[in-house]
Write a protein that holds these residues in place. Structure first.
Motif, PDB file in Angstrom:
ATOM      1  N   LYS A   1      50.384  23.939  48.426  1.00 53.15           N
ATOM      2  CA  LYS A   1      49.694  23.918  47.140  1.00 53.15           C
ATOM      3  C   LYS A   1      48.210  24.130  47.364  1.00 53.15           C
ATOM      4  O   LYS A   1      47.639  23.605  48.296  1.00 53.15           O
ATOM      5  N   MET A   2      47.617  24.944  46.447  1.00 54.84           N
ATOM      6  CA  MET A   2      46.173  25.159  46.534  1.00 54.84           C
ATOM      7  C   MET A   2      45.513  24.402  45.400  1.00 54.84           C
ATOM      8  O   MET A   2      46.012  24.403  44.271  1.00 54.84           O
ATOM      9  N   ASN A   3      44.397  23.808  45.728  1.00 55.00           N
ATOM     10  CA  ASN A   3      43.699  23.074  44.680  1.00 55.00           C
ATOM     11  C   ASN A   3      42.820  24.021  43.861  1.00 55.00           C
ATOM     12  O   ASN A   3      42.691  25.205  44.169  1.00 55.00           O
ATOM     13  N   THR A   4      42.203  23.519  42.850  1.00 55.48           N
ATOM     14  CA  THR A   4      41.427  24.311  41.891  1.00 55.48           C
ATOM     15  C   THR A   4      40.223  24.984  42.546  1.00 55.48           C
ATOM     16  O   THR A   4      39.922  26.147  42.259  1.00 55.48           O
ATOM     17  N   SER A   5      39.548  24.348  43.437  1.00 54.17           N
ATOM     18  CA  SER A   5      38.360  24.940  44.071  1.00 54.17           C
ATOM     19  C   SER A   5      38.739  26.140  44.942  1.00 54.17           C
ATOM     20  O   SER A   5      37.990  27.117  45.043  1.00 54.17           O
ATOM     21  N   THR A   6      39.906  26.109  45.556  1.00 54.71           N
ATOM     22  CA  THR A   6      40.362  27.254  46.343  1.00 54.71           C
ATOM     23  C   THR A   6      40.642  28.438  45.448  1.00 54.71           C
ATOM     24  O   THR A   6      40.266  29.579  45.769  1.00 54.71           O
ATOM     25  N   TRP A   7      41.299  28.210  44.319  1.00 50.16           N
ATOM     26  CA  TRP A   7      41.560  29.296  43.354  1.00 50.16           C
ATOM     27  C   TRP A   7      40.251  29.863  42.806  1.00 50.16           C
ATOM     28  O   TRP A   7      40.106  31.081  42.630  1.00 50.16           O
ATOM     29  N   MET A   8      39.298  29.002  42.537  1.00 49.26           N
ATOM     30  CA  MET A   8      38.004  29.463  42.037  1.00 49.26           C
ATOM     31  C   MET A   8      37.296  30.327  43.078  1.00 49.26           C
ATOM     32  O   MET A   8      36.708  31.367  42.740  1.00 49.26           O
ATOM     33  N   LEU A   9      37.360  29.944  44.336  1.00 49.05           N
ATOM     34  CA  LEU A   9      36.740  30.720  45.403  1.00 49.05           C
ATOM     35  C   LEU A   9      37.422  32.080  45.558  1.00 49.05           C
ATOM     36  O   LEU A   9      36.753  33.106  45.711  1.00 49.05           O
ATOM     37  N   ILE A  10      38.729  32.123  45.483  1.00 50.61           N
ATOM     38  CA  ILE A  10      39.465  33.385  45.593  1.00 50.61           C
ATOM     39  C   ILE A  10      39.092  34.317  44.443  1.00 50.61           C
ATOM     40  O   ILE A  10      38.791  35.502  44.660  1.00 50.61           O
ATOM     41  N   PHE A  11      39.090  33.831  43.214  1.00 51.56           N
ATOM     42  CA  PHE A  11      38.726  34.666  42.064  1.00 51.56           C
ATOM     43  C   PHE A  11      37.256  35.099  42.121  1.00 51.56           C
ATOM     44  O   PHE A  11      36.931  36.222  41.748  1.00 51.56           O
ATOM     45  N   PHE A  12      36.400  34.235  42.613  1.00 54.63           N
ATOM     46  CA  PHE A  12      34.991  34.611  42.754  1.00 54.63           C
ATOM     47  C   PHE A  12      34.831  35.763  43.729  1.00 54.63           C
ATOM     48  O   PHE A  12      34.114  36.730  43.452  1.00 54.63           O
ATOM     49  N   ILE A  13      35.501  35.695  44.870  1.00 59.15           N
ATOM     50  CA  ILE A  13      35.390  36.768  45.872  1.00 59.15           C
ATOM     51  C   ILE A  13      35.981  38.066  45.334  1.00 59.15           C
ATOM     52  O   ILE A  13      35.391  39.140  45.502  1.00 59.15           O
ATOM     53  N   ILE A  14      37.105  37.995  44.654  1.00 57.57           N
ATOM     54  CA  ILE A  14      37.722  39.198  44.084  1.00 57.57           C
ATOM     55  C   ILE A  14      36.805  39.818  43.035  1.00 57.57           C
ATOM     56  O   ILE A  14      36.560  41.032  43.048  1.00 57.57           O
ATOM     57  N   LEU A  15      36.271  39.033  42.136  1.00 61.05           N
ATOM     58  CA  LEU A  15      35.387  39.554  41.092  1.00 61.05           C
ATOM     59  C   LEU A  15      34.065  40.049  41.678  1.00 61.05           C
ATOM     60  O   LEU A  15      33.480  41.016  41.164  1.00 61.05           O
ATOM     61  N   LEU A  16      33.588  39.431  42.745  1.00 66.36           N
ATOM     62  CA  LEU A  16      32.376  39.905  43.410  1.00 66.36           C
ATOM     63  C   LEU A  16      32.599  41.295  44.007  1.00 66.36           C
ATOM     64  O   LEU A  16      31.756  42.188  43.860  1.00 66.36           O
ATOM     65  N   VAL A  17      33.730  41.502  44.658  1.00 64.18           N
ATOM     66  CA  VAL A  17      34.049  42.808  45.231  1.00 64.18           C
ATOM     67  C   VAL A  17      34.182  43.853  44.132  1.00 64.18           C
ATOM     68  O   VAL A  17      33.653  44.976  44.253  1.00 64.18           O
ATOM     69  N   VAL A  18      34.836  43.518  43.038  1.00 67.62           N
ATOM     70  CA  VAL A  18      34.994  44.459  41.926  1.00 67.62           C
ATOM     71  C   VAL A  18      33.643  44.799  41.310  1.00 67.62           C
ATOM     72  O   VAL A  18      33.358  45.970  41.024  1.00 67.62           O
ATOM     73  N   SER A  19      32.781  43.842  41.123  1.00 69.12           N
ATOM     74  CA  SER A  19      31.475  44.116  40.518  1.00 69.12           C
ATOM     75  C   SER A  19      30.594  44.946  41.453  1.00 69.12           C
ATOM     76  O   SER A  19      29.876  45.838  40.998  1.00 69.12           O
ATOM     77  N   ILE A  20      30.633  44.716  42.748  1.00 72.88           N
ATOM     78  CA  ILE A  20      29.864  45.532  43.690  1.00 72.88           C
ATOM     79  C   ILE A  20      30.391  46.962  43.684  1.00 72.88           C
ATOM     80  O   ILE A  20      29.619  47.924  43.711  1.00 72.88           O
ATOM     81  N   TRP A  21      31.696  47.127  43.623  1.00 72.59           N
ATOM     82  CA  TRP A  21      32.269  48.472  43.570  1.00 72.59           C
ATOM     83  C   TRP A  21      31.838  49.201  42.295  1.00 72.59           C
ATOM     84  O   TRP A  21      31.529  50.388  42.323  1.00 72.59           O
ATOM     85  N   LYS A  22      31.820  48.512  41.166  1.00 70.09           N
ATOM     86  CA  LYS A  22      31.407  49.139  39.905  1.00 70.09           C
ATOM     87  C   LYS A  22      29.946  49.580  39.963  1.00 70.09           C
ATOM     88  O   LYS A  22      29.594  50.647  39.465  1.00 70.09           O
ATOM     89  N   ILE A  23      29.096  48.782  40.550  1.00 69.53           N
ATOM     90  CA  ILE A  23      27.683  49.161  40.691  1.00 69.53           C
ATOM     91  C   ILE A  23      27.564  50.368  41.616  1.00 69.53           C
ATOM     92  O   ILE A  23      26.849  51.322  41.318  1.00 69.53           O
ATOM     93  N   TYR A  24      28.263  50.383  42.729  1.00 68.54           N
ATOM     94  CA  TYR A  24      28.213  51.496  43.670  1.00 68.54           C
ATOM     95  C   TYR A  24      28.719  52.789  43.028  1.00 68.54           C
ATOM     96  O   TYR A  24      28.177  53.872  43.280  1.00 68.54           O
ATOM     97  N   ALA A  25      29.728  52.693  42.193  1.00 68.12           N
ATOM     98  CA  ALA A  25      30.308  53.889  41.566  1.00 68.12           C
ATOM     99  C   ALA A  25      29.316  54.584  40.642  1.00 68.12           C
ATOM    100  O   ALA A  25      29.379  55.807  40.474  1.00 68.12           O
ATOM    101  N   PHE A  26      28.390  53.850  40.050  1.00 68.25           N
ATOM    102  CA  PHE A  26      27.455  54.445  39.103  1.00 68.25           C
ATOM    103  C   PHE A  26      26.112  54.835  39.724  1.00 68.25           C
ATOM    104  O   PHE A  26      25.293  55.456  39.072  1.00 68.25           O
ATOM    105  N   LEU A  27      25.868  54.502  40.964  1.00 64.74           N
ATOM    106  CA  LEU A  27      24.630  54.903  41.624  1.00 64.74           C
ATOM    107  C   LEU A  27      24.723  56.369  42.040  1.00 64.74           C
ATOM    108  O   LEU A  27      25.781  56.828  42.470  1.00 64.74           O
ATOM    109  N   PRO A  28      23.621  57.108  41.911  1.00 63.86           N
ATOM    110  CA  PRO A  28      23.668  58.512  42.329  1.00 63.86           C
ATOM    111  C   PRO A  28      23.782  58.614  43.848  1.00 63.86           C
ATOM    112  O   PRO A  28      23.012  58.002  44.583  1.00 63.86           O
ATOM    113  N   ASN A  29      24.743  59.385  44.298  1.00 66.30           N
ATOM    114  CA  ASN A  29      24.989  59.506  45.734  1.00 66.30           C
ATOM    115  C   ASN A  29      24.398  60.767  46.333  1.00 66.30           C
ATOM    116  O   ASN A  29      24.189  60.836  47.531  1.00 66.30           O
ATOM    117  N   LYS A  30      24.162  61.776  45.524  1.00 67.35           N
ATOM    118  CA  LYS A  30      23.603  63.016  46.045  1.00 67.35           C
ATOM    119  C   LYS A  30      22.491  63.480  45.112  1.00 67.35           C
ATOM    120  O   LYS A  30      22.495  63.163  43.922  1.00 67.35           O
TER     121      LYS A  30
END
Length: 115
Positions: A2-31
């Protein structure tokens, strides 16, 4: 296991952090854009056109006449230098004067090019 609430919060935070960084990178001009005339190479090309026009006109030009002749030159790319205006011409001439301190006007530039 069983995982407690703080572990679930940490997992969702890391997933959402990766998604938000990817979204920012996708909109930056690369060339660089095809019509970007603010690069050093573009400014050097435009300065070459300006110096060519000065050399062909025997140095007897005012700033406004030089501006019109640069726009009419066959080497001037209107699509690439779409932001070229009188102020940009003055800035490039000032840059040339700073690089070549013995020049102070268009006539001096002409004599410098002939030498």
């Amino acid at each position: 296991m069983k995982m407690n609430t703080s572990t679930w919060m940490l997992i969702f935070f890391i997933i959402l952090l990766v998604v938000s960084i990817w979204k920012i990178y996708a909109f930056l001009p690369n060339k660089p854009l095809a019509d970007d005339d603010t690069t050093k190479e573009s400014q050097e090309d435009l300065l070459k056109v300006i110096l060519k026009v000065i050399k062909e006109s025997d140095g007897e030009l005012s700033h406004s006449e030089l501006f019109m002749k640069v726009q009419d030159d066959e080497n001037f790319d209107e699509k690439r230098f779409w932001r070229f205006n009188q102020n940009r011409l003055n800035q490039l001439l000032n840059y040339y004067h700073l690089e070549n301190s013995h020049t102070s006007c268009i006539k001096d530039i002409y004599h410098d090019l002939k030498a």
